[in-house]
Design a protein around this motif. Structure first.
Motif, PDB file in Angstrom:
ATOM      1  N   GLU A 125       0.800  -1.227   0.000  1.00 55.42           N
ATOM      2  CA  GLU A 125       0.000   0.000   0.000  1.00 55.42           C
ATOM      3  C   GLU A 125       0.834   1.279   0.000  1.00 55.42           C
ATOM      4  OE1 GLU A 125      -2.521  -0.460   3.410  1.00 55.42           O
ATOM      5  OE2 GLU A 125      -3.732  -2.023   2.450  1.00 55.42           O
ATOM      6  N   GLN A 126       1.924   1.291   0.734  1.00 54.64           N
ATOM      7  CA  GLN A 126       2.673   2.528   0.908  1.00 54.64           C
ATOM      8  C   GLN A 126       3.868   2.678  -0.029  1.00 54.64           C
ATOM      9  OE1 GLN A 126       3.568   3.066   5.152  1.00 54.64           O
ATOM     10  NE2 GLN A 126       1.628   2.068   5.651  1.00 54.64           N
ATOM     11  N   LEU A 127       4.468   1.575  -0.419  1.00 55.46           N
ATOM     12  CA  LEU A 127       5.668   1.655  -1.259  1.00 55.46           C
ATOM     13  C   LEU A 127       5.461   1.077  -2.655  1.00 55.46           C
ATOM     14  CD1 LEU A 127       8.438   0.812   1.362  1.00 55.46           C
ATOM     15  CD2 LEU A 127       7.621   3.049   0.619  1.00 55.46           C
ATOM     16  N   GLY A 128       4.257   0.623  -2.943  1.00 53.52           N
ATOM     17  CA  GLY A 128       3.927   0.203  -4.299  1.00 53.52           C
ATOM     18  C   GLY A 128       4.506  -1.129  -4.740  1.00 53.52           C
ATOM     19  N   TYR A 129       4.817  -2.012  -3.820  1.00 61.49           N
ATOM     20  CA  TYR A 129       5.264  -3.349  -4.234  1.00 61.49           C
ATOM     21  C   TYR A 129       4.103  -4.061  -4.913  1.00 61.49           C
ATOM     22  CZ  TYR A 129       9.775  -3.065  -2.030  1.00 61.49           C
ATOM     23  OH  TYR A 129      11.058  -2.705  -1.727  1.00 61.49           O
ATOM     24  N   ARG A 130       4.382  -4.693  -6.051  1.00 66.39           N
ATOM     25  CA  ARG A 130       3.338  -5.385  -6.812  1.00 66.39           C
ATOM     26  C   ARG A 130       2.928  -6.687  -6.155  1.00 66.39           C
ATOM     27  NH1 ARG A 130       3.113  -0.857  -8.535  1.00 66.39           N
ATOM     28  NH2 ARG A 130       3.448  -0.289 -10.691  1.00 66.39           N
ATOM     29  N   HIS A 131       3.891  -7.338  -5.503  1.00 66.07           N
ATOM     30  CA  HIS A 131       3.632  -8.623  -4.852  1.00 66.07           C
ATOM     31  C   HIS A 131       4.347  -8.642  -3.510  1.00 66.07           C
ATOM     32  CE1 HIS A 131       2.389 -10.024  -8.827  1.00 66.07           C
ATOM     33  NE2 HIS A 131       3.508  -9.488  -9.268  1.00 66.07           N
ATOM     34  N   ALA A 132       3.728  -9.293  -2.547  1.00 68.24           N
ATOM     35  CA  ALA A 132       4.343  -9.484  -1.242  1.00 68.24           C
ATOM     36  C   ALA A 132       4.036 -10.915  -0.821  1.00 68.24           C
ATOM     37  CB  ALA A 132       3.785  -8.487  -0.237  1.00 68.24           C
ATOM     38  N   LEU A 133       5.047 -11.579  -0.282  1.00 67.61           N
ATOM     39  CA  LEU A 133       4.901 -12.994   0.047  1.00 67.61           C
ATOM     40  C   LEU A 133       5.432 -13.264   1.445  1.00 67.61           C
ATOM     41  CD1 LEU A 133       4.313 -15.960  -0.793  1.00 67.61           C
ATOM     42  CD2 LEU A 133       6.639 -16.014  -1.765  1.00 67.61           C
ATOM     43  N   PHE A 134       4.618 -13.955   2.220  1.00 62.24           N
ATOM     44  CA  PHE A 134       5.041 -14.446   3.525  1.00 62.24           C
ATOM     45  C   PHE A 134       5.289 -15.940   3.414  1.00 62.24           C
ATOM     46  CE2 PHE A 134       4.111 -16.651   7.454  1.00 62.24           C
ATOM     47  CZ  PHE A 134       5.008 -16.031   8.311  1.00 62.24           C
ATOM     48  N   LEU A 135       6.438 -16.382   3.921  1.00 57.59           N
ATOM     49  CA  LEU A 135       6.785 -17.806   3.919  1.00 57.59           C
ATOM     50  C   LEU A 135       7.163 -18.239   5.327  1.00 57.59           C
ATOM     51  CD1 LEU A 135       9.176 -17.885   0.822  1.00 57.59           C
ATOM     52  CD2 LEU A 135       6.858 -18.841   0.928  1.00 57.59           C
ATOM     53  N   ARG A 136       6.578 -19.322   5.777  1.00 57.47           N
ATOM     54  CA  ARG A 136       7.029 -19.969   7.011  1.00 57.47           C
ATOM     55  C   ARG A 136       7.627 -21.293   6.573  1.00 57.47           C
ATOM     56  NH1 ARG A 136       7.221 -19.357  12.551  1.00 57.47           N
ATOM     57  NH2 ARG A 136       5.859 -17.550  12.606  1.00 57.47           N
ATOM     58  N   LEU A 137       8.928 -21.438   6.847  1.00 58.30           N
ATOM     59  CA  LEU A 137       9.672 -22.603   6.388  1.00 58.30           C
ATOM     60  C   LEU A 137       9.788 -23.646   7.488  1.00 58.30           C
ATOM     61  CD1 LEU A 137      12.620 -20.895   4.486  1.00 58.30           C
ATOM     62  CD2 LEU A 137      10.393 -21.600   3.598  1.00 58.30           C
ATOM     63  N   ASP A 138       9.517 -24.891   7.116  1.00 56.00           N
ATOM     64  CA  ASP A 138       9.708 -26.024   8.020  1.00 56.00           C
ATOM     65  C   ASP A 138      11.019 -26.682   7.627  1.00 56.00           C
ATOM     66  OD1 ASP A 138       9.686 -28.224   9.620  1.00 56.00           O
ATOM     67  OD2 ASP A 138       7.663 -28.873   9.084  1.00 56.00           O
ATOM     68  N   ILE A 139      12.082 -26.298   8.316  1.00 53.92           N
ATOM     69  CA  ILE A 139      13.395 -26.853   7.996  1.00 53.92           C
ATOM     70  C   ILE A 139      13.742 -28.005   8.920  1.00 53.92           C
ATOM     71  CG2 ILE A 139      14.204 -24.675   7.031  1.00 53.92           C
ATOM     72  CD1 ILE A 139      15.829 -24.288   9.610  1.00 53.92           C
ATOM     73  N   GLN A 140      12.806 -28.374   9.798  1.00 57.29           N
ATOM     74  CA  GLN A 140      13.060 -29.447  10.745  1.00 57.29           C
ATOM     75  C   GLN A 140      12.671 -30.813  10.190  1.00 57.29           C
ATOM     76  OE1 GLN A 140      10.856 -27.763  14.007  1.00 57.29           O
ATOM     77  NE2 GLN A 140      12.678 -26.782  14.837  1.00 57.29           N
ATOM     78  N   ARG A 141      12.011 -30.848   9.062  1.00 56.23           N
ATOM     79  CA  ARG A 141      11.658 -32.109   8.416  1.00 56.23           C
ATOM     80  C   ARG A 141      12.900 -32.725   7.780  1.00 56.23           C
ATOM     81  NH1 ARG A 141       6.350 -31.263   4.761  1.00 56.23           N
ATOM     82  NH2 ARG A 141       4.907 -30.728   6.394  1.00 56.23           N
ATOM     83  N   PRO A 142      12.810 -33.995   7.444  1.00 55.62           N
ATOM     84  CA  PRO A 142      13.926 -34.567   6.671  1.00 55.62           C
ATOM     85  C   PRO A 142      14.120 -33.833   5.349  1.00 55.62           C
ATOM     86  CG  PRO A 142      12.482 -36.300   7.497  1.00 55.62           C
ATOM     87  CD  PRO A 142      11.822 -34.986   7.831  1.00 55.62           C
ATOM     88  N   GLN A 143      13.031 -33.399   4.744  1.00 54.19           N
ATOM     89  CA  GLN A 143      13.084 -32.609   3.514  1.00 54.19           C
ATOM     90  C   GLN A 143      12.496 -31.234   3.819  1.00 54.19           C
ATOM     91  OE1 GLN A 143      14.401 -33.240   0.484  1.00 54.19           O
ATOM     92  NE2 GLN A 143      13.794 -31.218  -0.177  1.00 54.19           N
ATOM     93  N   PRO A 144      13.281 -30.146   3.689  1.00 55.68           N
ATOM     94  CA  PRO A 144      12.732 -28.815   3.974  1.00 55.68           C
ATOM     95  C   PRO A 144      11.485 -28.537   3.134  1.00 55.68           C
ATOM     96  CG  PRO A 144      15.099 -28.706   3.600  1.00 55.68           C
ATOM     97  CD  PRO A 144      14.658 -30.095   3.231  1.00 55.68           C
TER      98      PRO A 144
END
Length: 159
Positions: A125-144
């Motif tokens: 809204e304020q800086l005009g980014y076209r896309h914004a993405l939130f990622l929560r990574l599960d790196i504790q699995r055998p396969q991230p």
């Protein structure tokens, strides 16, 4: 639906979704040892940013970049102006051309996702980014993997 499908379908620009997916796959493949060691979020986002550079060759990709032009990057969040340091941005330095901002949290991080989601909405809204993405990574699995992802989009026209 897998997180990979959600990443592409949730983005209103399929090419951007596919580029992020490709970079994440490279991260999980090439930097598995980094994640096995439960490395810090900045070390992980730095690697992801490097893979994004190949996916967005016409853009600058920066981690923790805190400039808007030449002044410190600020957002008004809950009526408080704050200096911000986005995890990863895809933009053109010293211009108002801002394509993508990404905030990343490891699943072991106890902080609420809502703070990052609110910040991402402000980037759009304020800086005009076209896309914004939130990622929560599960790196504790055998396969991230990605345990949660949320896209925030702008309705503005493309560059």
């Amino acid at each position: 639906m897998t997180w990979e499908d959600e990443l592409i379908r949730g983005c209103n620009d399929p090419a951007t979704g596919k580029a992020v997916l490709s970079a994440l796959k490279m991260l999980f493949q090439r930097d598995a040892k980094l994640m096995e060691a439960d490395s810090s979020e900045p070390s992980i986002t730095s690697c992801l940013g490097n893979y994004l550079k190949t996916e967005f060759p016409e853009w600058d990709v920066d981690c923790e970049y805190n400039r808007q032009g030449v002044i410190p990057k600020k957002l008004r969040i809950n009526n408080i102006v704050k200096l911000v340091y986005p995890d990863i941005i895809v933009h053109r330095r010293q211009t108002d051309q801002n394509w993508l901002v990404i905030e990343v949290k490891k699943i072991s991080n106890p902080e609420s996702d809502e703070v990052d989601l609110q910040k991402l909405q402000c980037f759009v809204e304020q800086l005009g980014y076209r896309h914004a993405l939130f990622l929560r990574l599960d790196i504790q699995r055998p396969q991230p993997s990605v345990s949660r992802l949320i896209w925030v989009h702008s309705n503005a026209a493309s560059f």
